[in-house]
Structures are given as structure tokens and as C-alpha cells.
Design a protein around this motif. Structure first.
Motif, PDB file in Angstrom:
ATOM      1  N   ALA A 378      77.405  56.631  98.293  1.00  9.62           N
ATOM      2  CA  ALA A 378      77.066  56.490  96.870  1.00  9.62           C
ATOM      3  C   ALA A 378      75.330  56.834  97.237  1.00  9.62           C
ATOM      4  CB  ALA A 378      77.038  55.406  96.285  1.00  9.62           C
ATOM      5  N   LEU A 379      74.660  56.093  98.331  1.00  9.64           N
ATOM      6  CA  LEU A 379      73.359  56.427  98.751  1.00  9.64           C
ATOM      7  C   LEU A 379      73.030  57.876  99.078  1.00  9.64           C
ATOM      8  CD1 LEU A 379      72.548  53.085 100.629  1.00  9.64           C
ATOM      9  CD2 LEU A 379      71.734  53.544  98.175  1.00  9.64           C
ATOM     10  N   ALA A 380      73.965  58.295  99.732  1.00 11.22           N
ATOM     11  CA  ALA A 380      73.941  59.682 100.078  1.00 11.22           C
ATOM     12  C   ALA A 380      73.964  60.588  99.122  1.00 11.22           C
ATOM     13  CB  ALA A 380      74.722  60.173 100.978  1.00 11.22           C
ATOM     14  N   VAL A 381      74.644  60.382  98.077  1.00 13.23           N
ATOM     15  CA  VAL A 381      74.760  61.247  96.597  1.00 13.23           C
ATOM     16  C   VAL A 381      73.237  60.982  95.898  1.00 13.23           C
ATOM     17  CG1 VAL A 381      75.603  61.380  94.305  1.00 13.23           C
ATOM     18  CG2 VAL A 381      77.271  61.047  96.498  1.00 13.23           C
ATOM     19  N   VAL A 382      72.658  59.945  96.006  1.00 12.11           N
ATOM     20  CA  VAL A 382      71.512  59.633  95.200  1.00 12.11           C
ATOM     21  C   VAL A 382      70.548  60.449  96.075  1.00 12.11           C
ATOM     22  CG1 VAL A 382      69.650  57.817  94.911  1.00 12.11           C
ATOM     23  CG2 VAL A 382      72.184  57.528  94.338  1.00 12.11           C
ATOM     24  N   THR A 383      70.528  60.479  97.164  1.00 13.73           N
ATOM     25  CA  THR A 383      69.309  61.171  97.894  1.00 13.73           C
ATOM     26  C   THR A 383      69.382  62.631  97.760  1.00 13.73           C
ATOM     27  OG1 THR A 383      69.410  59.458  99.832  1.00 13.73           O
ATOM     28  CG2 THR A 383      68.603  61.548 100.360  1.00 13.73           C
ATOM     29  N   ALA A 384      70.696  63.114  97.702  1.00 16.58           N
ATOM     30  CA  ALA A 384      70.815  64.403  97.585  1.00 16.58           C
ATOM     31  C   ALA A 384      70.539  65.035  96.071  1.00 16.58           C
ATOM     32  CB  ALA A 384      72.463  64.897  97.879  1.00 16.58           C
ATOM     33  N   GLN A 385      70.542  64.222  95.367  1.00 20.83           N
ATOM     34  CA  GLN A 385      70.279  64.181  93.787  1.00 20.83           C
ATOM     35  C   GLN A 385      68.756  64.543  93.806  1.00 20.83           C
ATOM     36  OE1 GLN A 385      71.972  61.294  91.413  1.00 20.83           O
ATOM     37  NE2 GLN A 385      73.992  62.269  91.309  1.00 20.83           N
ATOM     38  N   ARG A 386      68.015  63.597  94.511  1.00 22.10           N
ATOM     39  CA  ARG A 386      66.582  63.513  94.615  1.00 22.10           C
ATOM     40  C   ARG A 386      66.114  65.026  95.245  1.00 22.10           C
ATOM     41  NH1 ARG A 386      65.420  57.249  96.492  1.00 22.10           N
ATOM     42  NH2 ARG A 386      66.004  56.512  94.319  1.00 22.10           N
ATOM     43  N   GLY A 387      66.731  65.309  96.185  1.00 17.19           N
ATOM     44  CA  GLY A 387      66.729  66.474  97.081  1.00 17.19           C
ATOM     45  C   GLY A 387      66.609  67.733  96.227  1.00 17.19           C
ATOM     46  N   ILE A 388      67.548  67.723  94.993  1.00 20.53           N
ATOM     47  CA  ILE A 388      67.722  68.935  93.965  1.00 20.53           C
ATOM     48  C   ILE A 388      66.351  68.922  93.318  1.00 20.53           C
ATOM     49  CG2 ILE A 388      68.953  69.508  92.282  1.00 20.53           C
ATOM     50  CD1 ILE A 388      71.472  68.753  93.543  1.00 20.53           C
ATOM     51  N   GLU A 389      65.941  67.523  92.713  1.00 18.85           N
ATOM     52  CA  GLU A 389      64.792  67.455  91.938  1.00 18.85           C
ATOM     53  C   GLU A 389      63.623  68.272  92.705  1.00 18.85           C
ATOM     54  OE1 GLU A 389      64.402  63.789  90.996  1.00 18.85           O
ATOM     55  OE2 GLU A 389      66.201  63.728  89.445  1.00 18.85           O
TER      56      GLU A 389
END
Length: 833
Positions: A378-389
Motif C-alpha cells: 500500500a505504501l508503494a502504491v502511494v509512492t507511485a501515485q506521488r511519482g505520477i503527480e
């Protein structure tokens, strides 16, 4: 009779409710085309009163009253006669099978002052409930009630009040023989022919009665003076016989008494000898005592056997009770078996709980590891979402860089661009999105692992709880059983005690069967004893009955303890007593023969007395009462014979008078029949009726013709005397149409008055209705007819009604009722004028 109101509903062509109000119509006409229903109005008046209509022919054909589509017809007529008002009602109905019958017929006298307008608001059925005094309530009562109220029977009503169409001038122009036949029918003169026939019948009946009476009189022969003298002589002889018989009867009575005494003594001796000879001891009496003793001994032995069997049963039951309680021991044995089973069950359940606990712990550890992996994913998903931004921001900035120029203002911040940054070769957003997709798949896999481990752990929790509960329950039950068996004997000891109880129970059951068998033997022995004692008692009853039959002869006393000895003593005494009575019978025979000789002599003397008196002798008897009764009967018979002769003489006198009366009646009837058969009386009546009819019609014709004509007749032919032509005599066939109508009307009015005078009731001729075809008259004749009718109405003594379809005639009549039919063939009436 004056009609006031006619109500029709369902009557022939008047299918709808129709009212004809004639209250103030002294001179009226029923007007309308041919076939419209004008004559039906007059039919309704006739039907309400008499239940039939002239043109129907048969009085029984009441189905003509119903309209073709109607199930019911109602006709109500209110009329006045001699100042009294009446209402006549008839209702005809058709049933489900098509049969037509009169369901109601009634005649009532209305109360004084009754308002006829009440019929406008009251239903037609109201008359069935009663309005005034009920004079008739059924069709059978209507004829007599209507004839009394109107004063005319049906035939005379249709000739006096309602004059049928086509018959108006028939009487004026008829031939003498035909006119004579009409008068006979209208005046009812055929009744005299019936009287003649009745007189002949009366003659024959009187002659038959006279012949029958003469036959009865002939049967009364033998009632003359000689017969009377003979019965009186016989009566005197019978009375003398009574006195002589009374003189002889005392000697006969004495001899009869002696004979009866001797006969009674002989009969008594014979009965006693027969009774003594019948003394015999019954068969089998000698062995009855031994049988009773044997039965008593057997009964005692069986009672002892019952006591011994009962004592053994009681002893065995005591031993069974000391052996212990089967139920308690069986429960202990069951507890031992249950302890063994529970021990094995508890051990098995403990192993299951341990295995379930181990598996539960393993799954719990796996669940914790899966949850850690899921959190990391779940933390990795959050980090990936921030990378998209961040990649989106970098891509937008790179897109703006191509528009920057050194020294130019920035389109975003409007500051002067000093240095233009480098444009990256590849877009950062695509790489960020690929990384996000990879991390989301890893997170989904971790979450599925967590859900699977969690579901498995919940199932293991439920299984572990159930296994633990079963183990706890079994351990608890095992503890309870252990506590129950703490001080109990061993299982083998319990089994041995139960075997001892089973053996004792079998011994008790055998003892019980032995007691039952002993009791059955005792009952059988008791029944045999009772049967033997009953036979002994029956033998004593037979002995007592035999001895009681000899009680009047003095038998010896009985020994109640020795039946055989008592019978032997009684038989010995009976033999001695029988010999003594045989000797006494010989002396009794001699006395009876002497008494019989004396009775024979006395009865011979009495028979001679009856023979001398010519009276039948008494049948062989020595009873004095029989001779006394026979003598008295002879007197009664002689007296009855005397009375019969006297009655026959009186009856013969009465019959002679009856013969004379019957002969006189037959002669009178014969003379009347001869006079009436000669037709002289009928011809005389016809001549008188025709003279009266012509005289009355002449006066009416003179009034109708304003004094011009008189009517006369000669040898059965009619002619008129014309005063306007010097009294010239003219045949009626020379009259014009109008003059013919006047002459016919005069004859019709005179004839109606004649018929009313001949009616059995007081007729009130207050109306006349003419149903005649005026359409055949020419204008002049029609004018004469109209004037004639006007003159008739102007007399004021009658209501005048005319049925016509001639408009010229109808217009001269003050009150008109227009009759018409609509397209459905339903007749309607409208009053005009």
C-alpha cells in the motif's frame, strides 16, 4: 249498470297500462281505424264482469285475454248500479309451461264517497288487497255476485247493455220462424222444454216409487185379523206355561242338587285316586347324597391347594425383594459402560483440540506476515501515485520550455528568461504510470492473501471452539459418572446381582401361574358342588310339590335329612289312602244313579208342559234356570210377534197412502208434460212476448222518429205505420237506412228492457253500447242515425256509447276516445271533445 272507469294492462292489444275514464261521459264514441282496438274496450268490460267475451266463442278460452308477448293481463272495471259503486277485477297469468289461468277474480262494493282518483296513484294490484266489502274473491264466486250486482246474467247482458256488432238489425229483418228462434234463445223459453222433460222424469220416478211401494205392501201379507188372533192365543199359552213351570222347578232343583252333590263326590274321589297313583320318587334320587358329599370333599381339597400355592408365591416374592432393586442395579451397570465410553471420547477430543490449536497458530502467523506485506504494498502504491503527480508537473514544464526565449518574459511568471532549460528526451509520466500499475497488482495480491488467511482463521476459530466445548462437556459428564460410581460395587458384582434377580423373578412368575391354576381348579370344584347341591334342592322341591298336592289328604311328615326315606314313607302312605278311596267310590256311584233317575222324571214332566203349550222344549239339561228362561223367552217371542203384526198393519196403512200420493204426483207430472209437449204454452208465451216487445219498441220508435212511425206486427211480420203519410202501413224492408237503424234501435232497446224484466235479479239498465258498422250508411242516413243517438242520449236515462270509425258521426258526439296503434301494434286511447 253504468261503467265509470276501465283499467287495462296486458289485455289483448293494450299491452301498456291504459285507462278509460267514463265518469262524466253520458254520450261517447270509441273512434279509430278498423282493427285499432275499439271493440276491445267493450271486450274489457265484459271480461271484467263475466270472464269471457262474446266474439271469443268459447267461455273457457281465456288465453285470448293475454297480449302475445305478455305474461299477465289485468282488467279492472269500476261501475255503478242502482246508486252503489262496485269494482270488478280479473288477473290472468301465463306460467312457465305456457298455460294460462285466472290467478285473481274479485268483486267489491266501494264505500260511499270513494274517490276514483285514488286509482291513478294506487297500483293495479291494490284491489287484490281489498278496497271495501268483498262480494266475491274467486272465479267460482264471481258469476253469482256479478249477476246480483248488475241484475243480468252474461247472455242477457250482451243483449241488453253491449249489443254485438253485426246483430243490430238481424231481429228486425228476420223471418218469423227465425225471429221465433231468436226470441226463444234470448228470452230463455227453452227452459219450458226442460220443464216438460223434467215433468216426464218426475212422472216416471213417481210411477216407479208407486210400483215399489205396492211391492213392499204385497210383502206385508199375513197381517190380517186371523193372524192377530193366532198370536194373541200363543201369547196366552206362553204366559200359562210360565206359571206351570214355576210349580215344577222346586222339585227339579232338589233333584239337581242331589245329582250335583253325588257327581261332585265322585269327581273328588277320582281326582284323589289319580293324585295318589301319581306318587313316584324321581329317578336318581338315591345317589344324590353321595354326589353332594364327593363334590364337597373335592372343593375342600382344591381350596387347600390354593392356600399352599399362595404361600409359596408369597415366599418367593419376599426372596425377590431381598435380592435388590433391578432398576438401581441396571443404572449402575449402565454407568460403568458409559464411563468406559466417555474415557475414550475425552482422550480423542483432547487430541483433536491440540491439533486444531496448532493449525490455528500457524494460520495466525501467516496472517500477520500477509498483513505486513499488504501494508508495504500500500505504501508503494502511494509512492507511485506521488511519482505520477511529479511526472505530470515535469511534463507540463517541458511542454512550456519550447516556447521560452532568452530575454523574453515567461508566459507563466512574466519574468524575463535568462536561461532556457534543457528539454528531456523522454516523458517522465509514462514511466510513473507503469510503476503505479505494478505496485497496485502487488497490493491486490497481498490483500487477497490477507483475506484468505483471515477467512481460514475464522473457520479454525469456530472448529476449535466447538471441539473445546465438546471436550469440556464430555469431561464434565465423565466426572459426574466417576462421582456416581465412587462407592458403587464393581461391574462384575452388579452383573451377578442382576442374574440373581432374574432367576428370582422367573420363580415368582412360575409360582403365580401355579396360584392361577389352583384357583381355576377351586372354582371348577365349587361350581360342581353348587350344581350337585342345586340338584339336591331341586329334588327336595319336587318332593315338597308332590307332598303339597296331597296336603288336604293328610300325608305323613318328612325327614328333612333323609330324602330317600321321605319318598319311601310318602309312597307307602299313598298306596293305603288310594285303596280306601276306591271303596268309597263304589258307594258314590249308587247315590249318583238314584239322583239321575229323579232328574230324568222331573225333566220329562217339564218337557210335556212345553209340548202342550206348543213351545220348543229345552235342550237336555237339569238346570231350573234354563226352563225358567225358555218359558220367559216364549212369552217374549209371542209378545214380539204380536207387536210385529200390529206394526205391519200400521205400515200397510201408511204404504197404501204413499201409493195414492205417488199416483197423484205421477198424474200431475204427466198432465204438465203433455201440456208442454204440445208447444201451446211456448207459442202463447212467444206471442205475448212479441206483443209486449212490439208495443215497447213502437213507443221508443215514435219518440226517436219525432212521432212519425209506430211499429206493429201481423202473423209474425213487422211493419211500420207512417203517420206522415195518413197512417200508411209499410213493410220494414221499405225503410231507408236511417229509418231501419231507428226501428232496429227501438227493437234493441225494447228487447233489452224485456230481457231485464225477465231477469231473476233487479236489473238496472243505465247504459247501452252499440258496436255497429255505421260506415255502410249514406250521408242522409248517417245524419238520421246521429240524430237518433242524440235523442236517445238526450232522454237522460242511459249512458250511450258508440263504436265507430266514421269521422262524420264521431264529430257529432260530445265525448270521443281516439283509439290507435303504434308501430309495435300497441293500442293507445286519448280522450278528446
Amino acid at each position: 249498470m253504468r261503467p265509470l272507469r276501465l283499467d287495462l294492462h296486458g289485455f289483448t292489444v293494450f299491452r301498456e297500462p291504459t285507462t278509460v275514464d267514463l265518469t262524466d261521459a253520458d254520450f261517447f264514441a270509441l273512434v279509430g281505424p278498423t282493427g285499432s282496438g275499439k271493440s276491445t274496450v267493450l271486450d274489457g268490460i265484459c271480461f271484467a264482469l263475466y270472464g269471457t267475451v262474446p266474439r271469443w266463442g268459447d267461455r273457457r278460452r281465456i288465453e285470448h285475454a293475454l297480449a302475445p308477448s305478455a305474461a299477465e293481463a289485468r282488467v279492472r272495471l269500476v261501475f255503478e248500479a242502482s246508486g252503489v259503486r262496485f269494482v270488478a277485477t280479473r288477473v290472468v297469468r301465463r306460467d312457465g309451461k305456457g298455460r294460462v289461468s285466472t290467478s285473481h277474480a274479485g268483486l267489491e262494493q266501494l264505500p260511499p264517497g270513494f274517490d276514483l282518483a285514488a286509482f291513478d296513484t294506487a297500483p293495479a294490484e291494490r284491489t287484490e288487497a281489498g278496497l271495501g266489502i268483498v262480494l266475491a274473491g274467486s272465479p267460482a264466486e264471481m258469476d253469482a255476485a256479478v249477476a246480483e250486482a248488475v241484475g243480468l246474467p252474461y247472455e242477457q247482458f250482451t243483449s241488453c247493455v253491449v249489443l254485438p256488432q253485426g246483430e243490430f238489425a238481424r231481429f228486425l229483418h228476420a223471418k218469423p220462424a227465425e225471429r221465433q228462434e231468436i226470441l226463444i234463445n234470448l228470452l230463455g223459453l227453452h227452459v219450458y222444454q226442460l220443464i216438460g222433460e223434467r215433468a216426464g222424469l218426475v212422472q216416471r220416478e213417481a210411477e216407479s216409487r208407486a210400483a215399489a211401494t205396492r211391492g213392499v205392501l204385497a210383502d206385508l201379507a199375513g197381517a190380517d185379523d186371523a193372524a192377530l188372533e193366532a198370536v194373541e192365543t200363543a201369547l196366552a199359552a206362553a204366559r200359562g206355561l210360565v206359571g206351570k213351570v214355576e210349580e215344577e222347578l222346586p222339585s227339579l232343583a232338589k233333584a239337581a242338587a242331589a245329582g250335583e252333590s253325588a257327581s261332585a263326590n265322585l269327581a273328588r274321589l277320582e281326582r284323589e285316586i289319580a293324585v295318589l297313583a301319581a306318587v313316584r320318587a324321581p329317578t336318581g334320587v338315591a345317589t344324590l347324597g353321595d354326589e353332594v358329599n364327593a363334590a364337597r370333599e373335592a372343593a375342600g381339597a382344591t381350596e387347600a391347594g390354593v392356600l399352599a400355592a399362595e404361600e409359596r408365591e408369597e415366599k418367593l416374592r419376599a426372596e425377590l425383594a431381598e435380592a435388590g432393586d433391578r432398576t438401581t442395579l441396571q443404572r449402575l451397570l449402565d454407568a460403568h459402560a458409559e464411563r468406559v465410553l466417555l474415557t475414550a471420547t475425552v482422550a480423542k477430543l483432547a487430541g483433536g483440540v491440540a491439533a486444531a490449536t496448532k493449525e490455528h497458530n500457524t494460520i495466525a502467523a501467516a496472517l500477520q506476515l500477509s498483513r505486513a506485506k499488504a501494508e508495504k504494498a500500500a505504501l508503494a502504491v502511494v509512492t507511485a501515485q506521488r511519482g505520477i503527480e511529479a511526472a505530470q508537473t515535469a511534463d507540463r514544464a517541458a511542454a512550456l520550455r519550447v516556447h521560452l526565449a532568452r530575454g523574453e518574459p515567461c508566459p507563466v511568471c512574466e519574468q524575463t528568461v535568462l536561461t532556457v532549460p534543457m528539454v528531456p528526451e523522454t516523458a517522465a509520466l509514462a514511466g510513473a504510470r507503469a510503476k503505479l500499475a505494478t505496485t497496485e497488482k502487488a497490493a491486490e495480491a497481498a490483500n487477497r492473501a490477507v483475506a484468505g488467511h483471515d477467512r481460514t482463521l475464522r473457520e479454525l476459530d469456530r472448529s476449535l471452539a466447538a471441539a473445546a466445548a465438546q471436550h469440556e462437556e464430555s469431561a464434565k459428564r465423565l466426572g459426574s459418572v466417576e462421582a456416581q460410581l465412587a462407592d458403587a460395587p464393581a461391574q462384575s458384582t452388579v452383573e451377578a446381582m442382576l442374574a440373581t434377580i432374574t432367576k428370582a423373578e422367573r420363580a415368582v412368575a412360575a409360582a403365580t401361574d401355579a396360584v392361577r391354576a389352583a384357583r381355576q381348579r377351586a372354582r371348577a370344584a365349587s361350581a360342581a358342588l353348587k350344581k350337585a347341591e342345586d340338584r339336591l334342592r331341586e329334588a327336595w322341591r319336587e318332593f315338597d310339590a308332590g307332598r303339597d298336592a296331597l296336603a288336604t289328604l293328610g300325608p305323613p311328615p318328612a325327614d328333612r335329612d333323609d330324602l330317600v326315606g321321605s319318598w319311601q314313607a310318602l309312597q307307602a302312605w299313598a298306596g293305603v289312602a288310594r285303596g280306601e278311596r276306591a271303596q268309597a267310590r263304589e258307594a258314590g256311584l249308587v247315590a249318583a244313579e238314584a239322583a239321575l233317575a229323579e232328574i230324568t222324571e222331573r225333566t220329562a214332566r217339564l218337557d210335556a208342559l212345553f209340548h202342550d203349550a206348543c213351545v220348543a222344549k229345552v235342550r237336555a239339561t237339569a238346570d231350573p234356570a234354563a226352563y225358567r228362561q225358555a218359558a220367559a223367552l216364549a212369552v217374549e217371542r209371542a209378545t214380539a210377534a204380536q207387536h210385529r203384526i200390529l206394526e205391519r198393519r200400521d205400515q200397510a196403512a201408511r204404504l197404501s197412502e204413499q201409493v195414492a200420493e205417488h199416483e197423484r204426483e205421477a198424474q200431475v207430472a204427466k198432465s204438465l208434460a203433455q201440456h208442454l209437449r204440445a208447444n201451446q204454452f211456448e207459442r202463447w208465451l212467444l206471442a205475448e212476448a212479441l206483443d209486449a216487445l212490439v208495443a215497447g219498441a213502437s213507443g221508443i220508435l215514435r219518440e226517436l222518429s219525432a212521432g212519425q212511425y209506430d211499429l206493429a206486427h201481423d202473423k209474425g211480420e213487422f211493419f211500420v205505420i207512417d203517420h206522415a203519410d195518413a197512417g200508411l202501413r209499410r213493410g220494414v224492408r221499405t225503410l231507408s237506412g236511417g229509418e231501419t237503424f231507428q226501428a232496429s234501435l227501438a227493437l234493441a232497446l225494447a228487447l233489452s228492457e224485456q230481457l231485464a224484466g225477465l231477469s231473476t235479479a233487479a236489473a238496472s239498465l243505465e247504459s247501452i253500447m252499440l258496436d255497429e258498422g255505421f260506415g255502410t250508411l249514406d250521408a242522409t242516413t248517417l245524419d238520421t242515425v246521429a240524430a237518433t243517438l242524440e235523442n236517445l242520449a238526450a232522454r237522460g236515462d242511459r249512458m250511450v256509447g258508440v263504436v265507430t270509425h266514421v269521422t262524420a258521426l264521431a264529430e257529432r258526439i260530445p265525448v270521443r276516445f281516439d283509439v290507435s296503434k303504434d308501430a309495435r301494434g300497441v293500442a293507445q286511447i286519448v280522450r278528446t271533445g
